[in-house]
Enzyme design. Structure first.
Site, PDB file in Angstrom:
ATOM      1  N   TYR A   1      21.191  75.554 -37.418  1.00 35.17           N
ATOM      2  CA  TYR A   1      20.130  74.607 -37.049  1.00 35.17           C
ATOM      3  C   TYR A   1      18.765  75.303 -37.054  1.00 35.17           C
ATOM      4  CZ  TYR A   1      17.438  71.481 -33.943  1.00 35.17           C
ATOM      5  OH  TYR A   1      16.480  70.659 -33.398  1.00 35.17           O
TER       6      TYR A   1
ATOM      7  N   LYS B   1      15.380  74.812 -39.466  1.00 36.91           N
ATOM      8  CA  LYS B   1      14.056  74.477 -38.916  1.00 36.91           C
ATOM      9  C   LYS B   1      13.039  75.553 -39.306  1.00 36.91           C
ATOM     10  CE  LYS B   1      14.963  70.628 -36.591  1.00 36.91           C
ATOM     11  NZ  LYS B   1      14.300  69.349 -36.866  1.00 36.91           N
TER      12      LYS B   1
HETATM   13  N1  LIG Z   1      15.362  66.528 -28.255  1.00 43.47           N
HETATM   14  C1  LIG Z   1      14.919  67.788 -28.250  1.00 43.47           C
HETATM   15  O1  LIG Z   1      14.767  68.417 -27.183  1.00 43.47           O
HETATM   16  C2  LIG Z   1      14.572  68.470 -29.548  1.00 43.47           C
HETATM   17  C3  LIG Z   1      14.298  69.842 -29.515  1.00 43.47           C
HETATM   18  C4  LIG Z   1      13.895  70.458 -30.699  1.00 43.47           C
HETATM   19  C5  LIG Z   1      13.791  69.728 -31.869  1.00 43.47           C
HETATM   20  N2  LIG Z   1      14.124  68.397 -31.872  1.00 43.47           N
HETATM   21  C6  LIG Z   1      13.999  67.678 -33.143  1.00 43.47           C
HETATM   22  O2  LIG Z   1      13.344  66.441 -32.918  1.00 43.47           O
HETATM   23  C7  LIG Z   1      13.801  65.472 -33.871  1.00 43.47           C
HETATM   24  C8  LIG Z   1      14.237  64.211 -33.164  1.00 43.47           C
HETATM   25  O3  LIG Z   1      15.331  64.527 -32.309  1.00 43.47           O
HETATM   26  P1  LIG Z   1      15.860  63.574 -31.137  1.00 43.47           P
HETATM   27  O4  LIG Z   1      16.113  64.448 -29.975  1.00 43.47           O
HETATM   28  O5  LIG Z   1      14.999  62.375 -31.003  1.00 43.47           O
HETATM   29  O6  LIG Z   1      17.287  63.190 -31.765  1.00 43.47           O
HETATM   30  P2  LIG Z   1      18.133  61.819 -31.771  1.00 43.47           P
HETATM   31  O7  LIG Z   1      19.512  62.201 -32.117  1.00 43.47           O
HETATM   32  O8  LIG Z   1      17.886  61.075 -30.510  1.00 43.47           O
HETATM   33  O9  LIG Z   1      17.454  61.016 -32.971  1.00 43.47           O
HETATM   34  C9  LIG Z   1      17.510  61.491 -34.283  1.00 43.47           C
HETATM   35  C10 LIG Z   1      17.552  60.309 -35.218  1.00 43.47           C
HETATM   36  O10 LIG Z   1      17.548  60.829 -36.572  1.00 43.47           O
HETATM   37  C11 LIG Z   1      18.404  60.001 -37.352  1.00 43.47           C
HETATM   38  N3  LIG Z   1      18.899  60.736 -38.513  1.00 43.47           N
HETATM   39  C12 LIG Z   1      19.569  61.912 -38.526  1.00 43.47           C
HETATM   40  N4  LIG Z   1      19.887  62.255 -39.786  1.00 43.47           N
HETATM   41  C13 LIG Z   1      19.412  61.273 -40.591  1.00 43.47           C
HETATM   42  C14 LIG Z   1      19.447  61.050 -41.989  1.00 43.47           C
HETATM   43  N5  LIG Z   1      20.067  61.907 -42.812  1.00 43.47           N
HETATM   44  N6  LIG Z   1      18.841  59.946 -42.474  1.00 43.47           N
HETATM   45  C15 LIG Z   1      18.232  59.059 -41.652  1.00 43.47           C
HETATM   46  N7  LIG Z   1      18.188  59.207 -40.308  1.00 43.47           N
HETATM   47  C16 LIG Z   1      18.769  60.302 -39.784  1.00 43.47           C
HETATM   48  C17 LIG Z   1      19.541  59.623 -36.415  1.00 43.47           C
HETATM   49  O11 LIG Z   1      20.198  58.448 -36.863  1.00 43.47           O
HETATM   50  C18 LIG Z   1      18.813  59.456 -35.080  1.00 43.47           C
HETATM   51  O12 LIG Z   1      18.485  58.109 -34.818  1.00 43.47           O
HETATM   52  C19 LIG Z   1      14.922  66.166 -34.659  1.00 43.47           C
HETATM   53  O13 LIG Z   1      14.411  66.665 -35.864  1.00 43.47           O
HETATM   54  C20 LIG Z   1      15.333  67.314 -33.767  1.00 43.47           C
HETATM   55  O14 LIG Z   1      15.898  68.383 -34.491  1.00 43.47           O
HETATM   56  C21 LIG Z   1      14.505  67.757 -30.744  1.00 43.47           C
END
Ligand SMILES: NC(=O)c1ccc[n+]([C@@H]2O[C@H](COP(=O)([O-])OP(=O)(O)OC[C@H]3O[C@@H](n4cnc5c(N)ncnc54)[C@H](O)[C@@H]3O)[C@@H](O)[C@H]2O)c1
Length: 301
Positions: A166, A170
């Site tokens: 992961y 990133k």
């Molecule tokens: N939540 C955190 O603390 C955190 C920390 C670091 C980075 N991130 C990053 O933030 C972003 C959002 O994360 P989140 O926590 O809201 O996650 P989440 O799982 O709540 O939402 C992610 C969304 O992306 C969609 N998705 C994934 N792969 C896809 C694809 N191939 N095509 C279309 N849609 C797709 C999923 O259906 C989902 O609705 C991500 O890139 C994640 O890596 C989140």
């Protein structure tokens, strides 16, 4: 400070059916932007689609209060998905001013237990997806008076337990952010990134690696709505920085800066010099300057 307005902006937000992407889409739409809500309802671990597409529900939330949005059930991990998102924006709104690459997946596992396919899946969603969407949207961004790209990276690229696949993907997106910032500099395409922290489905998936107290704090404080204002600012024409990364979590916002230390310069360099001067090479002194991206750095062809 006057209220920042987005009424002349068309923005594609991927992974906008839930979590941080949904908060981004709702805030941008509330401030007047027309939004393409991209989501395919992919499982958190990236292993397939589950249930109904939440993008339609987000579009319904936006249009119910008079906002403008369309859903796009595209897989960001594919070239077809990139074109579907661009086509959705052009056919519904006739232009693209900004792309927010937010869709993401995660599954924590020790480095040696992760198969190649899972490394590839993380790269497909986090690196090739944003790259393909930027490539497909680029000709349209060039026509915008203030084109913007916001990528969603992660502190995990700097090292997190069980996150080699992961965090590595990133890190690739971080490199893409810097290089697209340079590519876009002359045309005014500003390309920045956030490293968010938010209580979402993704965070819940990691709940067993955190203490109940930490999870309780995160659920109460680290709301996706406390990430979205930074994304919206990076989408706004007022934002003039490019190639930057911002840590954003629970109301905390800071800049993640890369610095070159002053180091040493010794044309007669030996292994012993390196050993002897190592403290100087490492020292972060006032001369250590952040690496910024600027149009002047473009190679002359
Ligand atoms: N939540 C955190 O603390 C955190 C920390 C670091 C980075 N991130 C990053 O933030 C972003 C959002 O994360 P989140 O926590 O809201 O996650 P989440 O799982 O709540 O939402 C992610 C969304 O992306 C969609 N998705 C994934 N792969 C896809 C694809 N191939 N095509 C279309 N849609 C797709 C999923 O259906 C989902 O609705 C991500 O890139 C994640 O890596 C989140």
């Amino acid at each position: 400070m006057p209220t920042l307005d987005f009424s002349d902006r068309v923005v594609i937000v991927t992974g906008a059916g839930r979590g941080i992407g949904r908060a981004n889409a709702l805030l941008l739409a509330r401030r007047g932007a027309a939004v393409v809500v991209g989501d395919l309802n992919i499982r958190t671990d990236g292993g397939g689609v589950e249930g109904d597409n939440p993008a339609a529900a987000v579009v319904a939330e936006i249009t119910a209060v008079g906002g403008r949005a369309v859903a796009c059930e595209a897989d960001v991990a594919t070239e077809d998905g990139a074109h579907a998102l661009v086509d959705a924006a052009i056919s519904a709104f006739g232009r693209i001013d900004a792309v927010v690459n937010n869709a993401g997946i995660v599954r924590a596992a020790p480095f040696r237990e992760v198969p190649d396919e899972e490394y590839q899946r993380h790269l497909d969603v986090h690196y090739f997806g944003p790259m393909r969407l930027c490539r497909a949207a680029w000709p349209h961004l060039l026509k915008s008076p203030a084109p913007r790209v916001v990528n969603t990276i992660s502190q995990a690229m700097l090292g997190n337990p069980g996150m080699a696949h992961y965090g590595g993907s990133k890190g690739a997106l971080f490199g893409l952010t810097r290089n697209l910032a340079l590519e876009g500099a002359e045309a005014g395409i500003k390309v920045n990134a956030i490293a968010p922290g938010a209580s979402t489905r993704m965070l819940e998936a990691a709940a067993d690696t955190l203490t109940p107290e930490v999870m309780e704090y995160m659920r109460a404080q680290m709301l996706p709505e406390r990430v979205a204002p930074v994304v919206a600012y990076l989408v706004h024409p007022d934002c003039q920085v490019t190639g930057e990364v911002f840590n954003v979590a629970g109301g905390i916002v800071n800049r993640l800066a890369l610095v070159n230390t002053a180091g040493i310069h010794d044309p007669a360099l030996t292994v012993e010099t390196v050993a002897e001067q190592f403290e100087k090479i490492m020292a972060i002194t006032p001369q250590a300057v952040p690496q910024v991206v600027a149009a002047a750095q473009l190679p002359v062809s």
